[in-house]
Design a protein around this motif. Structure first.
Motif, PDB file in Angstrom:
ATOM      1  N   LEU A  74       0.832  -1.196   0.000  1.00  0.00           N
ATOM      2  CA  LEU A  74       0.000   0.000   0.000  1.00  0.00           C
ATOM      3  C   LEU A  74       0.872   1.254   0.000  1.00  0.00           C
ATOM      4  CD1 LEU A  74      -2.932   0.926  -0.009  1.00  0.00           C
ATOM      5  CD2 LEU A  74      -2.851   0.936   2.475  1.00  0.00           C
ATOM      6  N   VAL A  75       1.936   1.233   0.781  1.00  0.00           N
ATOM      7  CA  VAL A  75       2.875   2.361   0.794  1.00  0.00           C
ATOM      8  C   VAL A  75       3.501   2.536  -0.585  1.00  0.00           C
ATOM      9  CG1 VAL A  75       5.095   3.158   1.716  1.00  0.00           C
ATOM     10  CG2 VAL A  75       3.350   2.276   3.262  1.00  0.00           C
ATOM     11  N   GLY A  83       4.403  10.012  -7.347  1.00  0.00           N
ATOM     12  CA  GLY A  83       5.527  10.133  -8.275  1.00  0.00           C
ATOM     13  C   GLY A  83       6.878   9.923  -7.619  1.00  0.00           C
ATOM     14  N   LEU A  84       6.910   9.235  -6.478  1.00  0.00           N
ATOM     15  CA  LEU A  84       8.157   8.968  -5.780  1.00  0.00           C
ATOM     16  C   LEU A  84       8.671   7.581  -6.116  1.00  0.00           C
ATOM     17  CD1 LEU A  84       7.173  10.259  -2.232  1.00  0.00           C
ATOM     18  CD2 LEU A  84       8.601  11.430  -3.901  1.00  0.00           C
ATOM     19  N   LYS A  85       9.963   7.448  -6.163  1.00  0.00           N
ATOM     20  CA  LYS A  85      10.583   6.147  -6.356  1.00  0.00           C
ATOM     21  C   LYS A  85      11.143   5.690  -5.019  1.00  0.00           C
ATOM     22  CE  LYS A  85      11.822   7.151 -11.083  1.00  0.00           C
ATOM     23  NZ  LYS A  85      12.913   7.376 -12.026  1.00  0.00           N
ATOM     24  N   GLU A  86      11.168   4.383  -4.821  1.00  0.00           N
ATOM     25  CA  GLU A  86      11.672   3.850  -3.551  1.00  0.00           C
ATOM     26  C   GLU A  86      13.102   4.302  -3.295  1.00  0.00           C
ATOM     27  OE1 GLU A  86      10.795  -0.303  -2.613  1.00  0.00           O
ATOM     28  OE2 GLU A  86       9.389  -0.231  -4.295  1.00  0.00           O
ATOM     29  N   THR A  87      13.913   4.364  -4.343  1.00  0.00           N
ATOM     30  CA  THR A  87      15.307   4.778  -4.160  1.00  0.00           C
ATOM     31  C   THR A  87      15.391   6.229  -3.703  1.00  0.00           C
ATOM     32  OG1 THR A  87      15.435   5.275  -6.530  1.00  0.00           O
ATOM     33  CG2 THR A  87      16.259   3.131  -5.808  1.00  0.00           C
ATOM     34  N   GLN A  92      16.507   9.974   0.788  1.00  0.00           N
ATOM     35  CA  GLN A  92      16.043  11.008   1.716  1.00  0.00           C
ATOM     36  C   GLN A  92      16.211  10.529   3.159  1.00  0.00           C
ATOM     37  OE1 GLN A  92      15.186  14.082   0.991  1.00  0.00           O
ATOM     38  NE2 GLN A  92      14.718  14.634   3.085  1.00  0.00           N
ATOM     39  N   GLU A  93      15.851   9.266   3.440  1.00  0.00           N
ATOM     40  CA  GLU A  93      15.988   8.731   4.791  1.00  0.00           C
ATOM     41  C   GLU A  93      17.455   8.715   5.209  1.00  0.00           C
ATOM     42  OE1 GLU A  93      14.168   4.897   4.948  1.00  0.00           O
ATOM     43  OE2 GLU A  93      12.156   5.699   4.731  1.00  0.00           O
ATOM     44  N   LEU A  94      18.334   8.326   4.309  1.00  0.00           N
ATOM     45  CA  LEU A  94      19.760   8.298   4.627  1.00  0.00           C
ATOM     46  C   LEU A  94      20.275   9.712   4.870  1.00  0.00           C
ATOM     47  CD1 LEU A  94      21.048   5.617   2.094  1.00  0.00           C
ATOM     48  CD2 LEU A  94      20.869   5.388   4.574  1.00  0.00           C
ATOM     49  N   TRP A  95      19.837  10.657   4.041  1.00  0.00           N
ATOM     50  CA  TRP A  95      20.262  12.040   4.189  1.00  0.00           C
ATOM     51  C   TRP A  95      19.822  12.596   5.537  1.00  0.00           C
ATOM     52  CZ3 TRP A  95      23.672  15.170   2.327  1.00  0.00           C
ATOM     53  CH2 TRP A  95      23.568  16.517   2.517  1.00  0.00           C
ATOM     54  N   GLU A  96      18.586  12.287   5.932  1.00  0.00           N
ATOM     55  CA  GLU A  96      18.059  12.784   7.212  1.00  0.00           C
ATOM     56  C   GLU A  96      18.755  12.145   8.402  1.00  0.00           C
ATOM     57  OE1 GLU A  96      13.878  12.067   6.901  1.00  0.00           O
ATOM     58  OE2 GLU A  96      13.550  13.787   5.577  1.00  0.00           O
TER      59      GLU A  96
END
Length: 103
Positions: A74-75, A83-87, A92-96
């Motif tokens: 679902l996510v 329009g987001l890609k999993e990568t 973004q998660e790594l950057w944060e």
């Protein structure tokens, strides 16, 4: 067809294999939703609202692994809609996670 739709279609087909007279209308009634809502989901025209997800999981008596897979799929569907890609999300998660002192 996304995995979410496949998972729900499999649940409907499983119930129909037990009871050949079990219909989409019966499935919708069990899920406490409108038959057109179920039809749109099964045809990939609508996603499951997150507010209804837990109720659907409980109604379908999904085990923990199956419910986790449904949530993940679902996510992924929501990400595609945005329009987001999993990568991109992972980047973004790594950057944060980088401490501010390093930046």
């Amino acid at each position: 067809m996304s995995r979410v739709h496949q998972i729900l279609k499999a649940a409907l087909e499983q119930r129909q294999s037990v009871n050949p007279k079990y219909s989409l209308r019966s499935f919708a009634k069990d899920l406490s939703v409108n038959p057109s809502f179920v039809s749109r989901i099964l045809n990939g025209k609508q996603t499951i609202p997150s507010a209804r997800l837990e109720e659907i999981i409980q109604t379908l008596h999904m085990n923990e692994a199956s419910s986790r897979n449904l949530k993940i799929e679902l996510v992924r569907d929501y990400m595609k809609e945005l329009g987001l890609k999993e990568t991109e999300l992972l980047k973004q998660e790594l950057w944060e996670s980088v401490p501010e002192e390093v930046i």
